[in-house]
Design a protein around this motif. Sequence first.
Motif, short mmCIF file in Angstrom:
data_model
loop_
_atom_site.label_atom_id
_atom_site.label_comp_id
_atom_site.label_asym_id
_atom_site.label_seq_id
_atom_site.Cartn_x
_atom_site.Cartn_y
_atom_site.Cartn_z
N ASP A 72 0.78 -1.34 0.10
CA ASP A 72 0.15 -0.03 -0.15
C ASP A 72 0.86 1.39 -0.08
O ASP A 72 0.15 2.35 -0.23
CB ASP A 72 -0.83 -0.14 1.10
N SER A 73 2.07 1.08 0.29
CA SER A 73 2.95 2.45 0.41
C SER A 73 4.07 2.15 -0.75
O SER A 73 5.04 3.19 -0.70
CB SER A 73 3.62 2.56 1.72
N TYR A 97 5.26 -0.87 -6.63
CA TYR A 97 4.04 -1.39 -6.78
C TYR A 97 2.81 -0.80 -7.38
O TYR A 97 2.25 -1.11 -8.34
CB TYR A 97 3.48 -2.02 -5.61
N ALA A 98 2.92 0.72 -6.88
CA ALA A 98 1.98 1.48 -7.38
C ALA A 98 2.10 1.53 -9.14
O ALA A 98 1.38 1.83 -9.94
CB ALA A 98 1.74 2.88 -6.71
N GLN A 148 1.04 -1.23 -11.05
CA GLN A 148 -0.25 -1.06 -11.04
C GLN A 148 -0.67 -0.21 -12.31
O GLN A 148 -1.59 -0.49 -13.00
CB GLN A 148 -0.98 -0.96 -9.94
#
Length: 147
Positions: free
Chosen positions: A9-10, A14-15, A18
């Motif tokens: 989530d941080s 990963y972001a 995505q």
Amino acid sequence: MVDRTVHLDSSVGYALKQAAAALRAAMDAALRPLDLTVPQYACLELLGQRPGLSTAELARGAFVTRQSMHGVLRGLEERGLLDRPASAPHGRALPTALTPAGADLLARASRAVAAVETRMLDGLTADRAARLRGDLAACVAALSPAG
């Protein structure tokens, strides 16, 4: 003891993954009616901007292997979208160029992909979009072998 666990989530990485997956899916959907894949579109776009690129240069620019690019080129050539000489004018590289049909399809594909990018950046101001481009370029530079 230091916590070295990646928290999804941080995690910027990963972001970013995505975002890349969402962009790829949206581009796939936009290009499907034109019977193009993302690597085929990338190849056409590269050749539209830089005619004569070699297979190796096209593969690097489209983020695929040389073997994959050979298949991409063969398929585009069979559709009459590319011209490649039977033999290399010098060296081993076969310079490739778009045919008029290839240039026409590229124009339509470029509009479709531009619409995807516009949709992706719709929630950002022009300044934030420019900052995002700059920040991503800085990330690439930081991870590049020369960086």
